[in-house]
Enzyme design. Sequence first.
Site, short mmCIF file in Angstrom:
data_model
loop_
_atom_site.label_atom_id
_atom_site.label_comp_id
_atom_site.label_asym_id
_atom_site.label_seq_id
_atom_site.Cartn_x
_atom_site.Cartn_y
_atom_site.Cartn_z
N GLY A 1 0.85 -1.19 0.00
CA GLY A 1 0.00 0.00 0.00
C GLY A 1 0.88 1.24 0.00
O GLY A 1 0.99 1.96 -0.98
N ARG A 2 1.57 1.43 1.13
CA ARG A 2 2.38 2.63 1.33
C ARG A 2 3.38 2.88 0.20
O ARG A 2 3.51 4.01 -0.28
CB ARG A 2 3.15 2.50 2.65
N CYS B 1 -8.88 20.96 19.06
CA CYS B 1 -8.97 21.33 20.47
C CYS B 1 -8.18 20.42 21.41
O CYS B 1 -8.64 20.15 22.52
CB CYS B 1 -10.44 21.29 20.87
#
Length: 418
Positions: free
Chosen positions: A276-277, A346
């Site tokens: 994949g990568r 946040c």
Amino acid sequence: MLGLNNAVTEKNNFYGNTDPIKLVEKYGSPLYVYNETIFRERCRELKNLVTYKNFSVNYSVKANGNLSLLKIAKEEGLNADAMSPGEIYVEELAGFKPEDILYISNNVSAEEMQFAIDRDITISVDSLSQLEMYGKLNTGGKICIRFNPGVGAGHHEKVVTGGKKTKFGVAIEDIPVVKDILKTYNLNLIGINQHIGSLFMDGDKYIEGAQSILSIAKNFDDLEFIDMGGGFGIPYKKLSSEPRLDLQHLGKELDKVLHQFAEEYGKEVTFKIEPGRYISAECGVLLGEVHSIKENYGITYVGTDIGFNVLKRPVMYDSHHDIEVYRKDNIPSKNSHPVTLVGNICESGDILAQDRLLPQIMEKDIIGVLDSGAYGYCMASNYNNRLRPAEVLIDSQGNDRLVRRRDTYEDLVRNFDI
Ligand code: LLP
């Protein structure tokens, strides 16, 4: 445009006929940008990994399932693995046929398994209980089993998927039980697979894993394929000259192992890998904008719009991504300073890069997060009700094209009953 430390994208002409400032002006920020030429190059490198004839590269689309990239992978002659019915659905849309897809299931429901059975897609099961489930659903059918070869590798403990401390695969000692279940349900074991983990830079572990799955293979007489998994690493620290994975050496070693096995096994067998990568990481740069700069108790914070809702890897795995800085005006930066790049979410853990030495950054600068094409957009979320970014492709002619639009506020409420 002024590129302050843009050696990597300049060298490979990443932005083609445009530049990052123009891209952000045209499509907004943050923005995932993919380069078609690099994506195709990586597909080809892996297709040519070995000389062994019956060899197939199954692109692991979980790394980047953008439909336009999937169509290119298909054009390049790759097959695909799938981890869920959703991935199967998108792969079919991209033009992959049932025989091009291997569904590597993990703890799935009977409905999910049936989804693949109905489409005649080969399923790999990951446990004895799921093998039983398959046997009941599709008695007399063809099946593949994922084994845990006892070998693991990866850039972080969370992504090591082989070895004794992971949830994946059937243990080698369970082979006699596997044989019993196969017999009970009259199943035909046509393939076995493994995946040792994600991101190795030293091919020896992969060869060790391959040898291990091949020795497991010798327990079964009628295999049509053996899938050795993905995990091929890329250098994330290019600005510090991190060397590449020596693919040529790995290919040569693997070739020897495959030829030898084929001779001993005495039957034509297809070997698969599942990267994949390696295929998508380097074809992607994530662009974002600097909104504020502040000094808090001795630390310089560069506040950007790249929160961990956009790129999760640094927060989830402490992953390093090299950063480039681009400026619209031709104002050079004087000195380099250590800064902490943060997003707009946040949580104080919302850190993209800590204590990074970068040319002095100014508000409105654009930053480029390199090697963001794998496990970038696909792990993005709407946390804090932020909109997931758009994706743009720089095609082989160097022209830019929108390949996924940015979320809208309507998208945020699409599934509510209002
Ligand atoms: N095959 C299976 C069964 C997998 O589980 C994976 C990845 C692959 C193939 C492809 O591995 P690759 O060639 O991409 O290393 N989110 C993490 C990576 C998780 C990989 C999970 N499985 C990251 O951002 O580093």
